[in-house]
Structures are given as structure tokens and as C-alpha cells.
Design a protein around this motif. Structure first.
Motif, PDB file in Angstrom:
ATOM      1  N   LYS A 157      -5.777  -4.874  51.270  1.00  0.00           N
ATOM      2  CA  LYS A 157      -6.991  -5.517  51.821  1.00  0.00           C
ATOM      3  C   LYS A 157      -8.207  -4.602  51.835  1.00  0.00           C
ATOM      4  O   LYS A 157      -9.249  -4.963  52.387  1.00  0.00           O
ATOM      5  N   THR A 158      -8.087  -3.409  51.298  1.00  0.00           N
ATOM      6  CA  THR A 158      -9.201  -2.469  51.316  1.00  0.00           C
ATOM      7  C   THR A 158     -10.486  -3.123  50.800  1.00  0.00           C
ATOM      8  O   THR A 158     -10.485  -3.745  49.726  1.00  0.00           O
TER       9      THR A 158
ATOM     10  N   GLY B 245       1.084  -4.510  49.842  1.00  0.00           N
ATOM     11  CA  GLY B 245       0.953  -3.182  50.445  1.00  0.00           C
ATOM     12  C   GLY B 245      -0.150  -3.220  51.495  1.00  0.00           C
ATOM     13  O   GLY B 245      -1.089  -4.034  51.406  1.00  0.00           O
ATOM     14  N   GLY B 246      -0.038  -2.359  52.480  1.00  0.00           N
ATOM     15  CA  GLY B 246      -0.992  -2.347  53.575  1.00  0.00           C
ATOM     16  C   GLY B 246      -2.425  -2.157  53.116  1.00  0.00           C
ATOM     17  O   GLY B 246      -3.360  -2.684  53.715  1.00  0.00           O
TER      18      GLY B 246
ATOM     19  N   LYS C 114     -12.082   1.817  58.424  1.00  0.00           N
ATOM     20  CA  LYS C 114     -11.549   1.199  57.205  1.00  0.00           C
ATOM     21  C   LYS C 114     -10.894  -0.150  57.505  1.00  0.00           C
ATOM     22  O   LYS C 114     -11.093  -1.124  56.792  1.00  0.00           O
ATOM     23  N   VAL C 115     -10.107  -0.191  58.580  1.00  0.00           N
ATOM     24  CA  VAL C 115      -9.318  -1.391  58.874  1.00  0.00           C
ATOM     25  C   VAL C 115     -10.142  -2.464  59.577  1.00  0.00           C
ATOM     26  O   VAL C 115      -9.987  -3.655  59.309  1.00  0.00           O
TER      27      VAL C 115
ATOM     28  N   ASP D 235       1.537  -2.804  44.395  1.00  0.00           N
ATOM     29  CA  ASP D 235       1.785  -2.532  45.803  1.00  0.00           C
ATOM     30  C   ASP D 235       1.006  -1.276  46.179  1.00  0.00           C
ATOM     31  O   ASP D 235       1.312  -0.181  45.713  1.00  0.00           O
TER      32      ASP D 235
ATOM     33  N   ARG E  48       9.168   5.690  41.726  1.00  0.00           N
ATOM     34  CA  ARG E  48       8.788   6.897  40.980  1.00  0.00           C
ATOM     35  C   ARG E  48       9.861   7.972  40.982  1.00  0.00           C
ATOM     36  O   ARG E  48       9.788   8.902  40.190  1.00  0.00           O
TER      37      ARG E  48
ATOM     38  N   TYR F 267       0.796   5.832  47.567  1.00  0.00           N
ATOM     39  CA  TYR F 267       1.002   5.461  46.167  1.00  0.00           C
ATOM     40  C   TYR F 267       0.647   4.013  45.903  1.00  0.00           C
ATOM     41  O   TYR F 267       0.731   3.168  46.784  1.00  0.00           O
TER      42      TYR F 267
ATOM     43  N   GLY G 259      -3.828   4.061  50.543  1.00  0.00           N
ATOM     44  CA  GLY G 259      -4.678   3.969  51.720  1.00  0.00           C
ATOM     45  C   GLY G 259      -5.163   5.305  52.256  1.00  0.00           C
ATOM     46  O   GLY G 259      -6.286   5.419  52.753  1.00  0.00           O
ATOM     47  N   GLU G 260      -4.323   6.333  52.182  1.00  0.00           N
ATOM     48  CA  GLU G 260      -4.744   7.644  52.704  1.00  0.00           C
ATOM     49  C   GLU G 260      -5.962   8.182  51.964  1.00  0.00           C
ATOM     50  O   GLU G 260      -6.817   8.840  52.548  1.00  0.00           O
TER      51      GLU G 260
HETATM   52  N1  LIG Z   1      -6.760  -3.987  56.951  1.00  0.00           N
HETATM   53  C1  LIG Z   1      -6.572  -2.916  56.187  1.00  0.00           C
HETATM   54  N2  LIG Z   1      -7.508  -2.541  55.275  1.00  0.00           N
HETATM   55  C2  LIG Z   1      -7.346  -1.472  54.506  1.00  0.00           C
HETATM   56  N3  LIG Z   1      -6.267  -0.672  54.549  1.00  0.00           N
HETATM   57  C3  LIG Z   1      -5.309  -0.968  55.421  1.00  0.00           C
HETATM   58  C4  LIG Z   1      -5.400  -2.103  56.286  1.00  0.00           C
HETATM   59  N4  LIG Z   1      -4.271  -2.150  57.023  1.00  0.00           N
HETATM   60  C5  LIG Z   1      -3.519  -1.091  56.667  1.00  0.00           C
HETATM   61  N5  LIG Z   1      -4.118  -0.377  55.698  1.00  0.00           N
HETATM   62  C6  LIG Z   1      -3.637   0.833  55.034  1.00  0.00           C
HETATM   63  O1  LIG Z   1      -2.388   0.552  54.434  1.00  0.00           O
HETATM   64  C7  LIG Z   1      -1.641   1.766  54.306  1.00  0.00           C
HETATM   65  C8  LIG Z   1      -0.196   1.497  54.681  1.00  0.00           C
HETATM   66  O2  LIG Z   1       0.341   0.570  53.801  1.00  0.00           O
HETATM   67  P1  LIG Z   1       1.917   0.438  53.602  1.00  0.00           P
HETATM   68  O3  LIG Z   1       2.537   0.206  54.921  1.00  0.00           O
HETATM   69  O4  LIG Z   1       2.125  -0.567  52.534  1.00  0.00           O
HETATM   70  O5  LIG Z   1       2.240   1.915  53.082  1.00  0.00           O
HETATM   71  P2  LIG Z   1       3.643   2.694  53.044  1.00  0.00           P
HETATM   72  O6  LIG Z   1       4.683   1.756  52.577  1.00  0.00           O
HETATM   73  O7  LIG Z   1       3.865   3.353  54.350  1.00  0.00           O
HETATM   74  O8  LIG Z   1       3.303   3.817  51.987  1.00  0.00           O
HETATM   75  P3  LIG Z   1       3.913   4.136  50.540  1.00  0.00           P
HETATM   76  O9  LIG Z   1       4.470   2.853  50.004  1.00  0.00           O
HETATM   77  O10 LIG Z   1       2.759   4.659  49.759  1.00  0.00           O
HETATM   78  O11 LIG Z   1       4.952   5.176  50.796  1.00  0.00           O
HETATM   79  C9  LIG Z   1      -2.297   2.784  55.202  1.00  0.00           C
HETATM   80  O12 LIG Z   1      -2.942   3.761  54.414  1.00  0.00           O
HETATM   81  C10 LIG Z   1      -3.321   1.965  55.992  1.00  0.00           C
HETATM   82  O13 LIG Z   1      -4.478   2.695  56.267  1.00  0.00           O
END
Ligand SMILES: Nc1ncnc2c1ncn2[C@@H]1O[C@H](COP(=O)(O)OP(=O)(O)OP(=O)(O)O)[C@@H](O)[C@H]1O
Ligand SMILES: [Mg+2]
Length: 363
Positions: free
Chosen positions: A306-307, A302-303, A251-252, A203, A95, A208, A229-230
Motif C-alpha cells: 500500500k506504499t 505484502g505489508g 508512511k503508514v 509480495d 531466495r 524484500y 518497506g524498511e
Molecule cells: N499502510 C502501509 N503503507 C505502507 N507500508 C506499510 C503499511 N503497513 C505496513 N507497511 C509496511 O509493510 C512492511 C511489513 O510487511 P510484511 O509484514 O509483508 O513484511 P515481512 O513479511 O515481515 O517481511 P519480509 O517478507 O520482507 O521478510 C513494513 O515495512 C511496514 O512498514
């Protein structure tokens, strides 16, 4: 290798050309991911992998805001994993990149190098002295008479905020990419052999969601949404009146403190539906642009991929199949790596995986 990618022009960084190793550093808003991969005769091998969290203040407005926190995380990752590599491969968020495709009469490398700034000044809405500019020839058209050139510009202050922490951590920022292109690279490595038709990569990070539509494996459309995720955690904080830590754990893990009760999927649904609707809206912009090509599959990384309820909400809203991607499936694993840890963190490692196999001179 991917059809396009960028070495944002950092000048000659390793004048002695020593054969030092490379390490990918993905600086996300919630954590830093480190991946070291080896390129071997018969493919790619993961050598070391690590993830360390960042405080929420570390990255603000798409820039590194708390340098010390990020430097410390990178240094710890290198130390904890015994990484000897000194050349870093990193990315800025898509972005913040200004990406434009232009068409020029076919010309040689030198001529193009001389002309590209002038052309860029016409299409990049920033003074060129304030950006780092990179470009790549994508394709030749009309029997070689014309060429498509991809221009990528990133504001210097943003790029420097990333390269500075890499330097302060003791690494040389050898390759600066854009995370969209890293995702494209990840897709090629993971799914290249079977890639066909149009797919969308989503992602879903902490802050984002980045969207990248690939046509025959090449990026045809990109977009970003300020939801990740936030936002899901925040929704739980509001609905349950619990602390952010409790909400995150719920959540996790799906488990909530004894005295509270809640249906996770139901509580997340409004935010999940909002994201699905925004994704649909963004993808409709792509469809309007290229009306004949329907997206036939969506891969999530992306983390936050799995939400609870998210895959289903996307599939229902978009009417296409939605899958969690396997960003590490194109790599063999070094013996010492913890399989369980990798399986657990693979989705968050998508950008890092794509970056880890970049090398100078790939272009
Ligand atoms: N099992 C899970 N279920 C749901 N959400 C999860 C799980 N594990 C991690 N997360 C969420 O994933 C997010 C982190 O993902 P990721 O590491 O891809 O983000 P980032 O790269 O740090 O952020 P960005 O790319 O937005 O700058 C967090 O908000 C976290 O709460
Ligand atoms: Mg990320």
C-alpha cells in the motif's frame, strides 16, 4: 491444489498420525503471521488470525538470528488466539531455496526416489549433505516418455533455524514450504476460477520484494529484490531527519508530527521509482525467456504493497494494470473474527493464507 509445492523432507514427523490441527506460521523479517484455516466440504474457512511484530534483529541474513524473540511471538500468537493446533505449516524465503527444473525419462516413484539424488548432485550447487532436498513431478512430455521434475534444495542450517523456533514454541514443523509456492497457492485459492494468461505476483515485505510470474496459475519465473518497506521508512528518516518510529507512522498514516511538513508521495518517489525500475528489469528477464507471453496483470501483496505511489509507479513503468490482491477472498470467515482487522492486515497475510490450507499428503 497448486501444481507444485514442497514438503522439505523432514522425515516422518507424526508417526502416530493423530488428527491434530494445522496452523500456518509465516515468519517474516518484521513480524510473525499466524493463520489457522479449516478445510470444509464446500471450501476454506478462516478460524484464527494474528500478527505480532518482531524486533529488527530477529531475522538476519534470511535466518532466524534471535530465537527467543521469534519463539515468544509464536507462543503469544497461539495463546492469544486460543489455537489448539499442534502441527505447523511454515515456509522459508524463496531466495534461500535453490529451485531447478530437470527433465528425466519417465519412471516410477521408487526408481525416481533412487535416482533423484544423483541427478540433483549435478544441478544443485551445494554438497547434498548440507541441504534438504525435495522434488516433485510437474508434468509428462512426449507422450509420457519424459517427465519434468522440480528440485528444491534448502541449506540445512537455514531450514533448521526456522524449524527450531517452531519446535521451541511447542509445535511440530509438519510442512516446510517455500514462500513462492505459498503465494502460488494463495493465488489459486483467491483467483483460481478466473485465472488465465500470465500474471505476476509481487509480495512487498519489510526487507524484500519477491516476484513470482504465473502462467495459467503455475509458477514460471521467480526473483527477489532486496527492497521493501524498511527502505521506504529509511528514505523518510533521511529526508526529514526524523526517528524511524516517526517515519514509519508518517508512511503508514500519512500524518507527520506537527512541526514537520512533507509531501509523502514526493518524498517516497525516488525509492518507489527505484523499486519499480528493478521490478521492470527483473521481469524483462522473464520476457526474454518466454518472449511470446506478456504479463497482463500484476497483483501486489505484502505489508508494503500500500506504499503511497507504488501501484501507480509500477503501472506507469510496466504498462500493465496493477492491483492490490485480496489474499483472503477465497475463505469464509468464522463469526468471531474481526472483519476490520482482517481487511487491514489481509495484504500481509498472503503467504500465511497460502500456507494455511496445505496438508500432509497433498502433494
Ligand atoms: N499502510 C502501509 N503503507 C505502507 N507500508 C506499510 C503499511 N503497513 C505496513 N507497511 C509496511 O509493510 C512492511 C511489513 O510487511 P510484511 O509484514 O509483508 O513484511 P515481512 O513479511 O515481515 O517481511 P519480509 O517478507 O520482507 O521478510 C513494513 O515495512 C511496514 O512498514
Ligand atoms: Mg513476508
Amino acid at each position: 491444489m497448486a501444481a507444485f509445492w514442497n514438503n522439505l523432507d523432514l522425515g516422518s514427523l507424526n508417526p502416530f498420525g493423530k488428527a491434530e490441527g494445522y496452523v500456518a506460521v509465516d515468519i517474516g523479517s518484521s513480524s510473525v503471521k499466524m493463520i489457522e484455516a479449516a478445510i470444509e466440504k464446500d471450501g476454506y474457512r478462516l478460524v484464527s488470525v494474528g500478527v505480532l511484530p518482531l524486533p529488527p534483529t530477529a531475522i538476519q541474513n534470511n535466518m532466524v538470528a534471535d530465537k527467543d524473540a521469534v519463539v515468544k511471538a509464536i507462543q503469544s500468537l497461539l495463546q492469544n488466539n486460543g489455537v489448539k493446533a499442534t502441527r505447523a505449516i511454515a515456509a522459508v524465503p524463496g531466495r534461500v531455496a535453490i529451485i531447478k527444473k530437470i527433465q528425466l525419462p519417465a519412471q516410477g516413484e521408487e526408481e525416481l526416489a533412487a535416482n533423484v539424488e544423483f541427478k540433483a548432485s549435478e544441478v544443485i550447487p551445494e554438497a547434498l549433505e548440507n541441504v534438504n532436498l525435495d522434488y516433485q513431478v510437474l508434468d509428462y512430455l512426449e507422450n509420457g516418455a519424459k517427465m519434468d521434475v522440480l528440485l528444491v534444495a534448502v541449506k540445512k542450517d537455514i531450514l533448521n533455524s526456522y524449524t527450531q523456533v517452531i519446535r521451541d514454541a511447542g509445535l511440530t514443523p509438519a510442512i516446510m514450504d517455500v514462500d513462492y509456492f505459498a503465494m502460488e497457492n494463495m493465488y489459486e485459492v483467491s483467483y483460481g476460477a478466473t485465472s488465465e494468461g500470465v500474471v505476476a505476483l509481487l509480495d512487498i515485505g519489510a526487507r524484500y520484494t519477491s516476484i513470482n510470474v504465473l502462467k495459467q496459475g503455475v509458477s514460471a519465473f521467480t526473483g527477489d529484490l532486496p527492497v521493501g518497506g524498511e527502505a521506504f521508512t529509511e528514505a523518510l528518516v533521511q529526508a526529514l531527519q526524523v526517528s524511524p518510529e516517526q517515519a514509519e507512522a508518517f508512511k503508514v498514516t500519512g500524518k507527520l508530527e506537527a512541526k514537520k511538513n512533507g509531501d509523502l508521495e514526493k518524498l517516497l518517489k525516488p525509492t518507489v521509482d527505484h523499486l519499480a525500475a528493478e521490478v521492470a528489469r527483473t521481469l524483462s528477464l522473464y520476457r526474454a525467456m518466454a518472449d511470446e507471453e506478456a504479463i497482463h496483470r500484476i497483483y501486489l501483496t505484502g505489508g508494503a504493497a500500500k506504499t503511497t505511489g507504488l501501484s501507480k509507479a509500477l503501472a506507469d513503468r510496466l504498462g500493465v494494470s496493477v492491483e492490490l490482491a485480496e489474499p483472503l477472498r477465497g475463505f469464509t470467515l468464522s463469526k468471531h473474527l474481526d472483519r476490520e482487522y482482517l481487511a487491514e492486515s489481509a495484504l500481509a497475510l498472503a503467504v500465511g493464507a497460502g500456507l494455511s490450507i496445505r496438508r500432509l499428503g497433498d502433494k
